[in-house]
Scaffold this active site. Structure first.
Site, mmCIF file in Angstrom:
data_model
loop_
_atom_site.group_PDB
_atom_site.id
_atom_site.type_symbol
_atom_site.label_atom_id
_atom_site.label_comp_id
_atom_site.label_asym_id
_atom_site.label_seq_id
_atom_site.Cartn_x
_atom_site.Cartn_y
_atom_site.Cartn_z
ATOM 1 N N GLU A 140 0.844 -1.204 0.000
ATOM 2 C CA GLU A 140 0.000 0.000 0.000
ATOM 3 C C GLU A 140 0.881 1.257 0.000
ATOM 4 O O GLU A 140 0.581 2.243 -0.703
ATOM 5 C CB GLU A 140 -0.919 -0.001 1.232
ATOM 6 C CG GLU A 140 -1.895 1.165 1.203
ATOM 7 C CD GLU A 140 -2.742 1.253 2.461
ATOM 8 O OE1 GLU A 140 -3.143 0.219 3.019
ATOM 9 O OE2 GLU A 140 -2.991 2.394 2.892
ATOM 10 N N SER A 237 -0.627 -6.570 7.603
ATOM 11 C CA SER A 237 -0.314 -5.465 8.511
ATOM 12 C C SER A 237 -1.364 -5.364 9.616
ATOM 13 O O SER A 237 -1.042 -5.306 10.806
ATOM 14 C CB SER A 237 -0.245 -4.165 7.710
ATOM 15 O OG SER A 237 -0.122 -3.061 8.560
ATOM 16 N N SER A 280 -8.240 -9.696 6.527
ATOM 17 C CA SER A 280 -8.141 -10.537 5.326
ATOM 18 C C SER A 280 -8.320 -12.021 5.632
ATOM 19 O O SER A 280 -8.087 -12.864 4.760
ATOM 20 C CB SER A 280 -6.800 -10.288 4.630
ATOM 21 O OG SER A 280 -5.759 -10.234 5.575
#
Ligand code: SF4
Length: 336
Positions: A140, A237, A280
């Site tokens: 990102e 993350s 996720s």
């Protein structure tokens, strides 16, 4: 959730399971995974995916079995093929490379990451030096930096802020990665404001609702449990941040991909185990972990809810158009 009963020779374990709520899939991950599934379903395999569509080993393995091919760079995709960009977003140069190879692209960048890209472009256009708070090397951060590489400087800690020297300290802005620790980031922003009083930032937080809500939930969970297990992959993350937050709030905490990674020594003397999962991580992995503890004697499962979540994102335009055409019995649109 039903828990299988323990057999008489079951190993010992916690008697109670407390599940964080909210946990697991966020709207951006749900959208990205469905994007690849729909692309496979409508256009057929192979569908190339640049980087892991979301940072979860289990999800990537399942999609691979269905015909997705994960690559590190768009330049590895054969010319003219379909490529999906991951939820973490890509730099403009990636779109340019894809166009040069005549790739048929579907962009599954999370809309909340796109929001940060828009801010980067806006601040750059206004001539600001942009301090990006984030983790070096994270996809990102690479994507966001690519929007304005000449203007962006990365900071990861308060110490980085102390060492930061800028040419025009009166014309500075900040933006952040979406999946950071809420508390650590507040401290870094406070340090930036002390050092650069004229600094300006985004109108609303860049740390996304899902990150914020999961961290809030795990704080409450850590207060009630001696051990908090976070389901998520090591490159996720937001999952790593959940482990840190749980530890900061008094619990032992470990990141695991699935129940097979639970270690016996973690369970000594544990009455209540807390379970959460990163944005996720699919819910089926939570169910397997609950079953695992059920087989070891846990006979009470409850949920600790801190907030209701009902965020949903529309699928990318390319997928919506294709679904619409299919529903009308028309030919699928050609992807650009
Ligand atoms: S964690 Fe937040 S920014 Fe990342 S995909 Fe999910 S909703 Fe989007």
């Amino acid at each position: 959730m039903d828990v299988p009963s323990a057999s008489s020779d079951s190993p010992t374990g916690p008697s109670r399971i407390l599940l964080a709520s909210p946990r697991g899939y966020c709207a951006g991950v749900d959208r990205a995974v469905h994007t690849v599934e729909h692309a496979l379903d409508m256009y057929g395999a192979p569908v190339y995916v640049r980087k892991e569509i979301v940072h979860n080993k289990h999800v990537v393995e399942e999609l691979t079995e269905r015909g997705a091919i994960f690559v590190d760079q768009e330049t590895e995709v054969p010319e003219g093929e379909i490529v999906v960009f991951s939820a973490h977003g890509v730099a403009p140069s990636v779109h340019e490379n894809a166009a040069a190879r005549a790739l048929r692209t579907i962009d599954a960048t999370c809309p909340l990451v796109t929001k940060v890209h828009v801010e980067a472009r806006k601040f750059a256009k206004e001539g600001y030096t942009i301090v990006l708070i984030g983790h070096e090397g994270h996809e990102e951060v690479e994507g966001t930096t690519g929007e304005a590489p000449e203007n962006i400087v990365l900071v990861q800690t308060e110490e980085d802020v102390e060492e930061l020297e800028l040419d025009d300290p009166e014309h500075v802005s900040y933006i952040t990665q979406t999946t950071l620790s809420v508390d650590e980031t507040s401290a870094i922003i406070a340090a930036l404001k002390r050092k650069f009083p004229a600094i300006t930032g985004p109108k609303t937080d860049d740390i996304c609702y899902a990150t914020t809500n999961r961290q809030q939930a795990v704080k409450e969970l850590a207060r009630e449990c001696d051990l908090v297990l976070v389901i998520g992959s090591t490159n996720s993350s937001n999952s790593n941040r959940l482990v840190e937050v749980a530890r900061e709030h008094g619990a032992s905490s470990y990141l695991i991909d699935n129940h097979t990674q639970v270690r016996e020594e973690w369970l000594n003397g544990i009455e209540t185990v807390g379970i959460t999962s990163g944005a996720s991580a699919p819910e089926e992995l939570v169910r397997s972990l609950v079953e695992f503890f059920g087989e070891r004697g846990a006979d009470e499962v409850s949920e600790l809810k801190t907030v209701d979540e009902d965020v949903r994102f529309m699928l990318p335009g390319e997928i919506r158009k294709a679904l619409d055409a299919r529903a009308k019995g028309e030919e699928l649109p050609v992807l650009g």
